[in-house]
Scaffold this motif. Structure first.
Motif, PDB file in Angstrom:
ATOM      1  N   PRO A  80       9.646 -26.018 -32.901  1.00 49.43           N
ATOM      2  CA  PRO A  80       8.844 -24.807 -32.694  1.00 49.43           C
ATOM      3  C   PRO A  80       7.618 -25.114 -31.832  1.00 49.43           C
ATOM      4  O   PRO A  80       7.031 -26.188 -31.937  1.00 49.43           O
ATOM      5  CB  PRO A  80       8.425 -24.403 -34.115  1.00 49.43           C
ATOM      6  CG  PRO A  80       9.399 -25.085 -35.017  1.00 49.43           C
ATOM      7  CD  PRO A  80       9.807 -26.355 -34.315  1.00 49.43           C
ATOM      8  N   ARG A  81       7.241 -24.173 -30.978  1.00 49.93           N
ATOM      9  CA  ARG A  81       6.089 -24.370 -30.089  1.00 49.93           C
ATOM     10  C   ARG A  81       4.848 -24.810 -30.844  1.00 49.93           C
ATOM     11  O   ARG A  81       4.092 -25.643 -30.373  1.00 49.93           O
ATOM     12  CB  ARG A  81       5.773 -23.085 -29.343  1.00 49.93           C
ATOM     13  CG  ARG A  81       6.582 -22.913 -28.133  1.00 49.93           C
ATOM     14  CD  ARG A  81       6.044 -21.770 -27.308  1.00 49.93           C
ATOM     15  NE  ARG A  81       7.000 -21.533 -26.241  1.00 49.93           N
ATOM     16  CZ  ARG A  81       7.018 -20.476 -25.505  1.00 49.93           C
ATOM     17  NH1 ARG A  81       6.134 -19.527 -25.700  1.00 49.93           N
ATOM     18  NH2 ARG A  81       7.900 -20.344 -24.562  1.00 49.93           N
ATOM     19  N   ALA A  82       4.641 -24.223 -32.012  1.00 57.24           N
ATOM     20  CA  ALA A  82       3.435 -24.542 -32.784  1.00 57.24           C
ATOM     21  C   ALA A  82       3.403 -26.006 -33.217  1.00 57.24           C
ATOM     22  O   ALA A  82       2.340 -26.545 -33.513  1.00 57.24           O
ATOM     23  CB  ALA A  82       3.341 -23.628 -34.002  1.00 57.24           C
ATOM     24  N   GLU A  83       4.562 -26.666 -33.255  1.00 54.19           N
ATOM     25  CA  GLU A  83       4.639 -28.064 -33.695  1.00 54.19           C
ATOM     26  C   GLU A  83       4.799 -29.047 -32.529  1.00 54.19           C
ATOM     27  O   GLU A  83       4.787 -30.259 -32.730  1.00 54.19           O
ATOM     28  CB  GLU A  83       5.819 -28.236 -34.658  1.00 54.19           C
ATOM     29  CG  GLU A  83       5.678 -27.427 -35.935  1.00 54.19           C
ATOM     30  CD  GLU A  83       6.932 -27.493 -36.806  1.00 54.19           C
ATOM     31  OE1 GLU A  83       7.757 -28.411 -36.613  1.00 54.19           O
ATOM     32  OE2 GLU A  83       7.071 -26.615 -37.664  1.00 54.19           O
ATOM     33  N   MET A  84       4.966 -28.536 -31.318  1.00 55.80           N
ATOM     34  CA  MET A  84       5.261 -29.392 -30.170  1.00 55.80           C
ATOM     35  C   MET A  84       4.185 -30.450 -29.923  1.00 55.80           C
ATOM     36  O   MET A  84       4.493 -31.579 -29.534  1.00 55.80           O
ATOM     37  CB  MET A  84       5.446 -28.531 -28.917  1.00 55.80           C
ATOM     38  CG  MET A  84       6.010 -29.288 -27.739  1.00 55.80           C
ATOM     39  SD  MET A  84       7.665 -29.955 -27.965  1.00 55.80           S
ATOM     40  CE  MET A  84       8.630 -28.473 -27.786  1.00 55.80           C
ATOM     41  N   GLN A  85       2.921 -30.119 -30.175  1.00 56.15           N
ATOM     42  CA  GLN A  85       1.850 -31.062 -29.876  1.00 56.15           C
ATOM     43  C   GLN A  85       1.987 -32.382 -30.626  1.00 56.15           C
ATOM     44  O   GLN A  85       1.607 -33.423 -30.113  1.00 56.15           O
ATOM     45  CB  GLN A  85       0.458 -30.449 -30.132  1.00 56.15           C
ATOM     46  CG  GLN A  85       0.096 -30.249 -31.579  1.00 56.15           C
ATOM     47  CD  GLN A  85       0.498 -28.881 -32.127  1.00 56.15           C
ATOM     48  OE1 GLN A  85       1.131 -28.095 -31.430  1.00 56.15           O
ATOM     49  NE2 GLN A  85       0.138 -28.612 -33.358  1.00 56.15           N
ATOM     50  N   GLN A  86       2.582 -32.357 -31.812  1.00 54.68           N
ATOM     51  CA  GLN A  86       2.700 -33.608 -32.555  1.00 54.68           C
ATOM     52  C   GLN A  86       3.731 -34.562 -31.954  1.00 54.68           C
ATOM     53  O   GLN A  86       3.783 -35.735 -32.322  1.00 54.68           O
ATOM     54  CB  GLN A  86       2.984 -33.335 -34.029  1.00 54.68           C
ATOM     55  CG  GLN A  86       4.303 -32.656 -34.330  1.00 54.68           C
ATOM     56  CD  GLN A  86       4.417 -32.266 -35.787  1.00 54.68           C
ATOM     57  OE1 GLN A  86       3.982 -32.991 -36.671  1.00 54.68           O
ATOM     58  NE2 GLN A  86       5.005 -31.113 -36.041  1.00 54.68           N
ATOM     59  N   TYR A  87       4.535 -34.071 -30.997  1.00 56.52           N
ATOM     60  CA  TYR A  87       5.538 -34.913 -30.347  1.00 56.52           C
ATOM     61  C   TYR A  87       5.192 -35.224 -28.889  1.00 56.52           C
ATOM     62  O   TYR A  87       5.935 -35.928 -28.216  1.00 56.52           O
ATOM     63  CB  TYR A  87       6.911 -34.229 -30.414  1.00 56.52           C
ATOM     64  CG  TYR A  87       7.308 -33.904 -31.825  1.00 56.52           C
ATOM     65  CD1 TYR A  87       7.725 -34.909 -32.702  1.00 56.52           C
ATOM     66  CD2 TYR A  87       7.233 -32.597 -32.311  1.00 56.52           C
ATOM     67  CE1 TYR A  87       8.060 -34.622 -34.009  1.00 56.52           C
ATOM     68  CE2 TYR A  87       7.577 -32.300 -33.618  1.00 56.52           C
ATOM     69  CZ  TYR A  87       7.986 -33.317 -34.454  1.00 56.52           C
ATOM     70  OH  TYR A  87       8.322 -33.028 -35.750  1.00 56.52           O
ATOM     71  N   ALA A  88       4.067 -34.702 -28.397  1.00 54.13           N
ATOM     72  CA  ALA A  88       3.695 -34.871 -26.992  1.00 54.13           C
ATOM     73  C   ALA A  88       3.547 -36.348 -26.612  1.00 54.13           C
ATOM     74  O   ALA A  88       3.996 -36.758 -25.542  1.00 54.13           O
ATOM     75  CB  ALA A  88       2.410 -34.105 -26.683  1.00 54.13           C
ATOM     76  N   ALA A  89       2.946 -37.148 -27.459  1.00 50.55           N
ATOM     77  CA  ALA A  89       2.757 -38.569 -27.137  1.00 50.55           C
ATOM     78  C   ALA A  89       4.091 -39.298 -27.045  1.00 50.55           C
ATOM     79  O   ALA A  89       4.288 -40.139 -26.154  1.00 50.55           O
ATOM     80  CB  ALA A  89       1.851 -39.238 -28.177  1.00 50.55           C
TER      81      ALA A  89
END
Length: 184
Positions: free
Chosen positions: A112-121
């Protein structure tokens, strides 16, 4: 970010094509020269061989149809050819049991878009791996090799010599803090 997503989609499609060219190249097979291990498909008509590499804490699995990567202790992430953002790969079918695109797709779970930031690295690490691989090919292969790999291929998104820098630029363009996750 939408433009970045489209760039990732096209460049990853070209990268998969180039990995195939690196295998078909014969001697040397640049994936093997880089340190990958080839795991043959279980039978001649059973999908794709898998290439596996463990380097700098990152497990990487490659097939003709996509890739899976995982940092030590992290989630299994995957990118299917023609996709622009990573997905999670369920543990129901581990990467070493995948040989066909249908098996790959069955395990994919969209993030989900809202969770994408935790996988960016983790996504950035994978993109940086592709830049490092292209740097290796550029320094190891004869002059003009990458250009010959994509010459005449109808889906070419850029000159083969520019792939390394394109991956580096895309890694820099990814949000580091999750502030812009509209890559899809």
């Amino acid at each position: 970010m939408k433009k970045t997503g489209r760039q990732i989609e096209k460049l990853f499609h070209q990268q998969c094509w180039c990995w195939g060219a690196d295998i078909r190249n014969g001697e040397p097979n640049y994936l093997l020269s880089y340190g990958f291990v080839r795991i043959p498909r279980p039978c001649p008509d059973c999908g794709s061989s898998r290439y596996y590499l463990f380097r700098e804490g990152l497990h990487i699995h490659l097939w003709a149809f996509g890739a899976v990567w995982q940092r030590e202790g992290g989630p299994l992430l995957c990118l299917k050819r023609y996709d622009r953002v990573p997905s999670l790969l369920s543990g129901e079918r581990p990467p070493d049991c995948i040989h066909q695109v249908s098996e790959f797709e069955q395990g994919m779970k969209r993030i989900p878009r809202a969770e994408m930031q935790q996988y960016a690295a983790d996504f950035s690490r994978f993109i940086n791996f592709m830049a490092a691989y292209e740097a290796f090919v550029n320094s190891s292969a004869p002059g003009g090799y990458r250009e010959r790999c994509v010459k005449g291929w109808p889906h070419k998104c850029m000159d083969g010599r520019k792939m390394e820098q394109a991956w580096r630029s895309l890694a820099e363009a990814l949000p580091k803090d999750g502030s812009d996750t509209k890559a899809a």
